[in-house]
Write a protein that holds these residues in place. Sequence first.
Motif, PDB file in Angstrom:
ATOM      1  N   MET A 142       0.828  -1.182   0.000  1.00 31.73           N
ATOM      2  CA  MET A 142       0.000   0.000   0.000  1.00 31.73           C
ATOM      3  C   MET A 142       0.876   1.251   0.000  1.00 31.73           C
ATOM      4  SD  MET A 142      -2.863   1.041   2.741  1.00 31.73           S
ATOM      5  CE  MET A 142      -2.838   2.738   3.220  1.00 31.73           C
ATOM      6  N   ILE A 143       0.504   2.217  -0.802  1.00 26.28           N
ATOM      7  CA  ILE A 143       1.245   3.471  -0.884  1.00 26.28           C
ATOM      8  C   ILE A 143       0.453   4.541  -0.133  1.00 26.28           C
ATOM      9  CG2 ILE A 143       2.104   5.262  -2.436  1.00 26.28           C
ATOM     10  CD1 ILE A 143       2.454   3.095  -4.555  1.00 26.28           C
ATOM     11  N   PRO A 144       1.035   5.088   0.945  1.00 27.05           N
ATOM     12  CA  PRO A 144       0.330   6.170   1.631  1.00 27.05           C
ATOM     13  C   PRO A 144       0.173   7.381   0.712  1.00 27.05           C
ATOM     14  CG  PRO A 144       2.265   5.423   2.885  1.00 27.05           C
ATOM     15  CD  PRO A 144       2.304   4.772   1.546  1.00 27.05           C
ATOM     16  N   HIS A 145      -0.938   8.065   0.843  1.00 34.94           N
ATOM     17  CA  HIS A 145      -1.198   9.278   0.059  1.00 34.94           C
ATOM     18  C   HIS A 145      -1.007   9.019  -1.445  1.00 34.94           C
ATOM     19  CE1 HIS A 145      -1.135  10.958   4.026  1.00 34.94           C
ATOM     20  NE2 HIS A 145       0.117  10.661   4.166  1.00 34.94           N
ATOM     21  N   ASP A 146      -1.565   7.896  -1.895  1.00 33.40           N
ATOM     22  CA  ASP A 146      -1.345   7.467  -3.277  1.00 33.40           C
ATOM     23  C   ASP A 146      -1.961   8.397  -4.322  1.00 33.40           C
ATOM     24  OD1 ASP A 146      -3.956   6.772  -2.759  1.00 33.40           O
ATOM     25  OD2 ASP A 146      -3.788   4.725  -3.525  1.00 33.40           O
ATOM     26  N   PHE A 147      -2.794   9.349  -3.895  1.00 34.15           N
ATOM     27  CA  PHE A 147      -3.363  10.306  -4.852  1.00 34.15           C
ATOM     28  C   PHE A 147      -2.265  11.107  -5.546  1.00 34.15           C
ATOM     29  CE2 PHE A 147      -2.812  12.891  -1.124  1.00 34.15           C
ATOM     30  CZ  PHE A 147      -2.482  14.150  -1.611  1.00 34.15           C
ATOM     31  N   ILE A 148      -1.094  11.194  -4.921  1.00 37.54           N
ATOM     32  CA  ILE A 148       0.018  11.948  -5.516  1.00 37.54           C
ATOM     33  C   ILE A 148       0.439  11.318  -6.845  1.00 37.54           C
ATOM     34  CG2 ILE A 148       1.921  10.777  -4.312  1.00 37.54           C
ATOM     35  CD1 ILE A 148       1.793  14.554  -4.825  1.00 37.54           C
ATOM     36  N   LEU A 149       0.289  10.000  -6.979  1.00 33.84           N
ATOM     37  CA  LEU A 149       0.623   9.342  -8.245  1.00 33.84           C
ATOM     38  C   LEU A 149      -0.292   9.828  -9.369  1.00 33.84           C
ATOM     39  CD1 LEU A 149       1.310   5.725  -6.970  1.00 33.84           C
ATOM     40  CD2 LEU A 149       2.991   7.359  -7.848  1.00 33.84           C
ATOM     41  N   LYS A 179       9.600   2.636  -4.689  1.00 34.84           N
ATOM     42  CA  LYS A 179      10.538   1.723  -4.034  1.00 34.84           C
ATOM     43  C   LYS A 179      10.446   1.970  -2.531  1.00 34.84           C
ATOM     44  CE  LYS A 179      15.500   0.781  -4.180  1.00 34.84           C
ATOM     45  NZ  LYS A 179      16.773   1.208  -4.759  1.00 34.84           N
ATOM     46  N   LYS A 180      10.517   0.911  -1.743  1.00 38.83           N
ATOM     47  CA  LYS A 180      10.491   1.078  -0.285  1.00 38.83           C
ATOM     48  C   LYS A 180      11.779   1.737   0.181  1.00 38.83           C
ATOM     49  CE  LYS A 180       7.190  -2.369   0.822  1.00 38.83           C
ATOM     50  NZ  LYS A 180       6.213  -2.206   1.821  1.00 38.83           N
ATOM     51  N   MET A 181      11.627   2.674   1.141  1.00 40.73           N
ATOM     52  CA  MET A 181      12.772   3.403   1.682  1.00 40.73           C
ATOM     53  C   MET A 181      12.456   3.767   3.127  1.00 40.73           C
ATOM     54  SD  MET A 181      14.155   7.178   0.581  1.00 40.73           S
ATOM     55  CE  MET A 181      12.884   8.042   1.509  1.00 40.73           C
ATOM     56  N   PHE A 182      13.253   3.327   4.067  1.00 43.02           N
ATOM     57  CA  PHE A 182      13.060   3.647   5.487  1.00 43.02           C
ATOM     58  C   PHE A 182      11.647   3.306   5.952  1.00 43.02           C
ATOM     59  CE2 PHE A 182      15.794   7.394   4.085  1.00 43.02           C
ATOM     60  CZ  PHE A 182      16.990   6.758   4.350  1.00 43.02           C
ATOM     61  N   GLY A 183      11.035   2.290   5.387  1.00 37.74           N
ATOM     62  CA  GLY A 183       9.661   1.964   5.729  1.00 37.74           C
ATOM     63  C   GLY A 183       8.655   2.890   5.069  1.00 37.74           C
ATOM     64  N   ASN A 184       9.111   3.784   4.220  1.00 35.40           N
ATOM     65  CA  ASN A 184       8.253   4.688   3.457  1.00 35.40           C
ATOM     66  C   ASN A 184       8.221   4.191   2.016  1.00 35.40           C
ATOM     67  OD1 ASN A 184       8.467   6.141   5.824  1.00 35.40           O
ATOM     68  ND2 ASN A 184       9.767   7.724   4.972  1.00 35.40           N
ATOM     69  N   VAL A 185       7.511   4.910   1.175  1.00 32.98           N
ATOM     70  CA  VAL A 185       7.515   4.592  -0.244  1.00 32.98           C
ATOM     71  C   VAL A 185       8.142   5.775  -0.980  1.00 32.98           C
ATOM     72  CG1 VAL A 185       6.128   4.050  -2.268  1.00 32.98           C
ATOM     73  CG2 VAL A 185       5.476   3.130  -0.032  1.00 32.98           C
ATOM     74  N   GLN A 225       2.916   7.192   6.282  1.00 33.84           N
ATOM     75  CA  GLN A 225       1.723   7.247   7.123  1.00 33.84           C
ATOM     76  C   GLN A 225       1.797   6.072   8.090  1.00 33.84           C
ATOM     77  OE1 GLN A 225      -2.174   6.810   5.252  1.00 33.84           O
ATOM     78  NE2 GLN A 225      -2.869   8.543   6.466  1.00 33.84           N
ATOM     79  N   LYS A 226       2.338   6.364   9.270  1.00 29.94           N
ATOM     80  CA  LYS A 226       2.533   5.320  10.271  1.00 29.94           C
ATOM     81  C   LYS A 226       2.029   5.806  11.613  1.00 29.94           C
ATOM     82  CE  LYS A 226       6.391   3.153   8.077  1.00 29.94           C
ATOM     83  NZ  LYS A 226       6.552   1.759   8.114  1.00 29.94           N
ATOM     84  N   GLU A 227       1.651   4.852  12.469  1.00 28.39           N
ATOM     85  CA  GLU A 227       1.192   5.205  13.810  1.00 28.39           C
ATOM     86  C   GLU A 227       2.349   5.653  14.687  1.00 28.39           C
ATOM     87  OE1 GLU A 227      -1.495   2.458  15.704  1.00 28.39           O
ATOM     88  OE2 GLU A 227      -2.485   2.044  13.792  1.00 28.39           O
ATOM     89  N   ASP A 240       6.050  12.905  11.459  1.00 31.08           N
ATOM     90  CA  ASP A 240       6.678  12.951  10.137  1.00 31.08           C
ATOM     91  C   ASP A 240       5.830  12.277   9.056  1.00 31.08           C
ATOM     92  OD1 ASP A 240       8.886  14.480  10.787  1.00 31.08           O
ATOM     93  OD2 ASP A 240      10.102  12.755  11.349  1.00 31.08           O
ATOM     94  N   ASN A 241       4.540  12.136   9.301  1.00 36.38           N
ATOM     95  CA  ASN A 241       3.637  11.560   8.290  1.00 36.38           C
ATOM     96  C   ASN A 241       3.281  12.606   7.246  1.00 36.38           C
ATOM     97  OD1 ASN A 241       3.534   9.062   9.475  1.00 36.38           O
ATOM     98  ND2 ASN A 241       1.522   9.331  10.391  1.00 36.38           N
ATOM     99  N   GLY A 242       3.231  12.166   6.019  1.00 33.00           N
ATOM    100  CA  GLY A 242       2.837  13.055   4.938  1.00 33.00           C
ATOM    101  C   GLY A 242       3.663  12.787   3.695  1.00 33.00           C
ATOM    102  N   ILE A 243       3.940  13.857   2.963  1.00 32.36           N
ATOM    103  CA  ILE A 243       4.727  13.757   1.737  1.00 32.36           C
ATOM    104  C   ILE A 243       6.082  14.395   1.986  1.00 32.36           C
ATOM    105  CG2 ILE A 243       4.880  14.473  -0.683  1.00 32.36           C
ATOM    106  CD1 ILE A 243       1.792  14.446  -0.729  1.00 32.36           C
ATOM    107  N   TRP A 244       7.122  13.609   1.792  1.00 32.11           N
ATOM    108  CA  TRP A 244       8.491  14.085   1.941  1.00 32.11           C
ATOM    109  C   TRP A 244       8.966  14.554   0.572  1.00 32.11           C
ATOM    110  CZ3 TRP A 244      11.915  10.347   5.282  1.00 32.11           C
ATOM    111  CH2 TRP A 244      11.268  10.042   6.481  1.00 32.11           C
ATOM    112  N   ILE A 245       9.588  15.705   0.535  1.00 32.81           N
ATOM    113  CA  ILE A 245      10.077  16.261  -0.726  1.00 32.81           C
ATOM    114  C   ILE A 245      11.592  16.137  -0.762  1.00 32.81           C
ATOM    115  CG2 ILE A 245      10.251  18.339  -2.150  1.00 32.81           C
ATOM    116  CD1 ILE A 245       7.490  18.163   0.313  1.00 32.81           C
ATOM    117  N   GLY A 246      12.100  15.410  -1.756  1.00 33.41           N
ATOM    118  CA  GLY A 246      13.539  15.274  -1.953  1.00 33.41           C
ATOM    119  C   GLY A 246      14.066  16.537  -2.617  1.00 33.41           C
TER     120      GLY A 246
END
Length: 119
Positions: free
Chosen positions: A1-8, A19-25, A39-41, A46-52
């Motif tokens: 499952m991809i958190p906040h998959d609407f971004i795709l 790709k999985k990264m640090f338990g994120n996608v 998106q983790k309990e 730090d839940n949300g969208i991380w911008i590289g």
Amino acid sequence: MIPHDFILDLLYPLPIRTKKMFGNVAMYCGDKIVLATRQKEENPVDNGIWIGTKIEHHNALKKLIPELRHLETYKIKKWLLLHEDEPNFETRAQQIAELIKENSDLIGNIPKPRKKKTI
């Protein structure tokens, strides 16, 4: 499952791969890592969208999107966070997606190649 998959959907028609990264996608466009979603309990701060991005682009991105902030749990300085609880979360995500679609220099990093393990 991809958190906040609407971004795709917002990034369509770019050839995004995940790709999985640090338990994120993590999300890549070509060689660049552009986003990660979380998106983790545990440590929801730090839940949300991380911008590289690069540190030198932080001020410009924060001027465009004032809701961006640094990660708190993970002390990774290059990344900025759009927290999932922001009132304008989806609107700001759309703005981020537009920057990526425009191939903005403000977003994206080419990861360093992994060192091969020798036995």
